[in-house]
Design a protein around this motif. Structure first.
Motif, PDB file in Angstrom:
ATOM      1  N   THR A   1     -10.116  -0.045  -0.566  1.00 32.33           N
ATOM      2  CA  THR A   1      -9.774  -1.312   0.082  1.00 32.33           C
ATOM      3  C   THR A   1      -9.256  -1.074   1.494  1.00 32.33           C
ATOM      4  OG1 THR A   1      -9.231  -2.336  -2.046  1.00 32.33           O
ATOM      5  CG2 THR A   1      -8.289  -3.355  -0.075  1.00 32.33           C
TER       6      THR A   1
ATOM      7  N   PRO B   1      -0.619   9.892  -8.888  1.00 29.71           N
ATOM      8  CA  PRO B   1      -0.919   9.319 -10.210  1.00 29.71           C
ATOM      9  C   PRO B   1      -0.736  10.313 -11.347  1.00 29.71           C
ATOM     10  CG  PRO B   1      -2.941   9.720  -8.962  1.00 29.71           C
ATOM     11  CD  PRO B   1      -1.810   9.928  -8.017  1.00 29.71           C
TER      12      PRO B   1
ATOM     13  N   TYR C   1       0.829  -1.206   0.000  1.00 32.64           N
ATOM     14  CA  TYR C   1       0.000   0.000   0.000  1.00 32.64           C
ATOM     15  C   TYR C   1       0.867   1.261   0.000  1.00 32.64           C
ATOM     16  CZ  TYR C   1      -3.595   3.299   1.577  1.00 32.64           C
ATOM     17  OH  TYR C   1      -4.445   4.370   1.689  1.00 32.64           O
TER      18      TYR C   1
ATOM     19  N   ALA D   1      -5.580   5.659 -15.461  1.00 30.74           N
ATOM     20  CA  ALA D   1      -5.417   4.303 -14.943  1.00 30.74           C
ATOM     21  C   ALA D   1      -4.799   4.325 -13.549  1.00 30.74           C
ATOM     22  CB  ALA D   1      -4.557   3.475 -15.891  1.00 30.74           C
ATOM     23  N   GLU D   2      -3.803   5.177 -13.342  1.00 26.04           N
ATOM     24  CA  GLU D   2      -3.168   5.278 -12.031  1.00 26.04           C
ATOM     25  C   GLU D   2      -4.102   5.904 -11.004  1.00 26.04           C
ATOM     26  OE1 GLU D   2       0.573   7.250 -12.516  1.00 26.04           O
ATOM     27  OE2 GLU D   2       1.537   5.504 -13.429  1.00 26.04           O
TER      28      GLU D   2
ATOM     29  N   LYS E   1      -7.414   5.529 -11.017  1.00 22.87           N
ATOM     30  CA  LYS E   1      -8.340   4.451 -10.654  1.00 22.87           C
ATOM     31  C   LYS E   1      -7.692   3.480  -9.683  1.00 22.87           C
ATOM     32  CE  LYS E   1     -11.236   4.442 -14.828  1.00 22.87           C
ATOM     33  NZ  LYS E   1     -11.679   3.646 -16.007  1.00 22.87           N
ATOM     34  N   SER E   2      -6.431   3.180  -9.901  1.00 19.95           N
ATOM     35  CA  SER E   2      -5.718   2.278  -9.006  1.00 19.95           C
ATOM     36  C   SER E   2      -5.609   2.863  -7.607  1.00 19.95           C
ATOM     37  CB  SER E   2      -4.320   1.998  -9.565  1.00 19.95           C
ATOM     38  OG  SER E   2      -3.598   1.144  -8.705  1.00 19.95           O
ATOM     39  N   LEU E   3      -5.295   4.156  -7.507  1.00 20.38           N
ATOM     40  CA  LEU E   3      -5.198   4.803  -6.192  1.00 20.38           C
ATOM     41  C   LEU E   3      -6.543   4.778  -5.482  1.00 20.38           C
ATOM     42  CD1 LEU E   3      -3.353   8.022  -5.228  1.00 20.38           C
ATOM     43  CD2 LEU E   3      -5.773   7.853  -4.709  1.00 20.38           C
TER      44      LEU E   3
ATOM     45  N   ALA F   1       2.961   1.816  -3.284  1.00 17.75           N
ATOM     46  CA  ALA F   1       2.217   2.105  -4.520  1.00 17.75           C
ATOM     47  C   ALA F   1       2.205   3.595  -4.818  1.00 17.75           C
ATOM     48  CB  ALA F   1       0.792   1.578  -4.388  1.00 17.75           C
ATOM     49  N   ASP F   2       1.892   3.912  -6.058  1.00 19.41           N
ATOM     50  CA  ASP F   2       1.967   5.285  -6.563  1.00 19.41           C
ATOM     51  C   ASP F   2       0.917   6.175  -5.899  1.00 19.41           C
ATOM     52  OD1 ASP F   2       2.301   7.587  -8.021  1.00 19.41           O
ATOM     53  OD2 ASP F   2       2.356   6.579  -9.962  1.00 19.41           O
TER      54      ASP F   2
ATOM     55  N   ARG G   1      -9.005   2.738  -5.890  1.00 23.14           N
ATOM     56  CA  ARG G   1      -9.310   1.362  -5.501  1.00 23.14           C
ATOM     57  C   ARG G   1      -8.544   0.970  -4.228  1.00 23.14           C
ATOM     58  NH1 ARG G   1      -8.532  -0.570 -10.072  1.00 23.14           N
ATOM     59  NH2 ARG G   1      -6.350  -1.226  -9.828  1.00 23.14           N
ATOM     60  N   ARG G   2      -7.293   1.362  -4.137  1.00 26.06           N
ATOM     61  CA  ARG G   2      -6.487   1.036  -2.952  1.00 26.06           C
ATOM     62  C   ARG G   2      -7.037   1.723  -1.704  1.00 26.06           C
ATOM     63  NH1 ARG G   2      -2.307   2.338  -6.456  1.00 26.06           N
ATOM     64  NH2 ARG G   2      -1.784   4.212  -5.247  1.00 26.06           N
TER      65      ARG G   2
END
Length: 504
Positions: free
Chosen positions: A180, A165, A158, A169-170, A172-174, A161-162, A176-177
């Motif tokens: 979570t 962003p 965690y 895409a980055e 969305k990833s952030l 991770a970036d 999502r993390r």
């Protein structure tokens, strides 16, 4: 880092605390009244996740004792479930008549007072002559039902991770993390999440005062501890005794304004570091362009760290910020940047781990999880991706190095399962005794301007401002004799300094 952390020149493991103690049930309910008796006994040994060198008491003469205060989990239901608040103390030594207890909060929110007070105790020897020195793990921290969100390996991923962003895409990833992470907090600590806010911590402190037998609350608050102290003074102005606010949070700032202020503060501290850096025979001093170039390179090509881990852009950014909490860390920043440019990320990774509360054995304290839980329980604001994208140009303008990280950090409460209590805290304290407010010109985490605003919001005749022209987070532990003598005269003899006094 959306709220200030009081870490300074301590090791990564200083704020590590034991696993959650849990909440009590209705059956066999402990006494939560002011008449309860604290069972003071020898403190347990530091856990395997604590750095023994940082957390052990500084000499046998301190004779640390620990106890657990029983408080209502929900003050609206005083006869319902309970929560244990871990406490630590060293009794007054004399000479001089004992004044009472001096209660410390070292900030965060999320810092363990049970771990931090013994580590810093030698700084407070003079104060101990007339006070019992007392600190505690606030609810949701360390031994006081500390909030847990993810496992240690999950947290490694965690934090690596970036966090800044560069594309959709980055982003969305952030998002999502972060979602979570919040879900993990609810799953593992959902019972206490609604009750860890600053108002409840202030109520716990007043209960603590009464159980300790003190007529007045004598208080030493650092960083977020100044916000907690301000909320206490608002709730209980007539109970305030001698109180010091050091490294002062601006009580009028929203999370966005606070994050922007920190971006400015860390950038200012970085600029001061670069001006003061003179290099050495081995290491050359970094420029801002070199730092930004390094971070950009780490974004796509992390370098080796230790324990099989790598130094990423996010861990390096946090490590650079960590090094600015104290001038004592500047040498490590110089060495760390030079080493990282040569492919060795161990120094910056260690600094980044300090920021995140990771111990040498890979275990995480509750520092950052409690910070998120308390922040999100306090503040109503929930920022969307669109909100942050609109604010990014402003953040980048004030800090080319820290702007992105600070702005995207505003997502931490977006999917939080508990609603916040306020837009900004009320710290007005009409009728309170004078409170000494110490602001440091070079403070990165709590910019100097916050001290003046805190003094103003406390009200006429309450906030008395003292200015320190120095570097680092906070002033009392800076080593400046003027600050220390002024504060000690106030806390030990009740001597309030003239308004506007300046220490250099």
């Amino acid at each position: 880092m959306s709220r200030p952390l009081r870490i300074g020149a301590l090791s990564a493991a200083l704020l590590l605390a034991a696993l959650a103690a849990g909440c009590g049930g209705d059956g066999g309910r402990p006494d939560t009244s002011a008449h309860q008796k604290l069972d003071w006994s020898a403190c347990p040994a530091p856990s395997s996740s604590q750095d023994a060198g940082a957390t052990k008491a500084p000499g046998r003469e301190w004779e640390w004792e620990c106890a657990t205060l029983q408080a209502p989990l929900d003050y609206r239901k005083p006869h319902g479930r309970t929560i244990g608040i871990a406490m630590i103390r060293a009794k007054a030594t004399g000479p001089g008549k004992r004044i009472g207890s001096l209660i410390f909060n070292f900030g965060g929110p999320g810092g363990s007072g049970v771990a931090t007070l013994p580590a810093l105790a030698n700084s407070y020897k003079q104060l101990r002559t007339r006070y019992d020195l007392v600190s505690f793990d606030p609810r949701g921290v360390g031994r006081s039902s500390g909030v847990r969100c993810l496992g240690d390996r999950q947290l490694d991923a965690y934090y690596a991770a970036d966090s800044s962003p560069d594309d959709k895409a980055e982003v969305k990833s952030l998002v999502r993390r972060v979602k979570t992470y919040a879900a993990g907090c609810e799953k593992n600590s959902g019972t206490i999440l609604p009750y860890v806010g600053t108002t409840n911590a202030a109520r716990d402190m007043d209960l603590m005062r009464r159980v300790l037998g003190d007529q007045k609350m004598h208080y030493f608050g650092v960083s977020y501890g100044t916000e907690l102290g301000g909320v206490y003074a608002h709730l209980y102005p007539k109970n305030v005794g001698r109180a010091l606010f050091d490294g002062v949070v601006d009580p009028m700032q929203t999370p966005e304004q606070g994050a922007l202020g920190q971006a400015k503060g860390f950038q200012r501290a970085l600029d001061d570091y670069m001006k003061a850096c003179k290099g050495s025979a081995v290491y050359s001093c970094p420029t801002q362009n070199r730092i930004r170039s390094l971070l950009k390179r780490l974004d796509s090509h992390p370098v080796r760290g230790y324990g099989g881990r790598k130094l990423t852009e996010s861990l390096a950014d946090g490590g650079i910020a960590q090094s600015l909490y104290s001038r004592d860390y500047w040498q490590y920043l110089t060495q760390g940047i030079a080493a990282a440019q040569q492919g060795d990320g161990r120094i910056l990774l260690a600094l980044g781990d300090a920021m995140n509360g990771r111990g040498p054995d890979g275990r995480y304290s509750t520092l950052q999880s409690a910070l998120a839980a308390i922040t999100c329980a306090d503040f109503k604001q929930r920022y969307t991706v669109a909100d942050i994208e609109r604010k990014l140009p402003t953040f980048r303008k004030v800090s080319p190095v820290f702007g992105d990280m600070m702005a995207w950090g505003l997502t931490q409460c977006t999917d939080w399962p508990v609603r916040g209590a306020w837009t900004t805290p009320d710290v007005s304290a009409k009728g309170s005794a004078p409170i000494l407010i110490v602001g440091n010109i070079g403070d990165p985490a709590t910019p100097y301007e916050g001290a003046g605003r805190m003094a103003k919001e406390l009200g006429p005749g309450v906030g008395v401002e003292l200015t320190y022209k120095g570097e680092g987070h906070g002033a009392y532990d800076s080593g400046n004799a003027c600050v220390r003598n002024t504060v000690n005269a106030y806390l030990l003899r009740g001597k309030v300094p003239p308004k506007g006094k300046v220490c250099t």
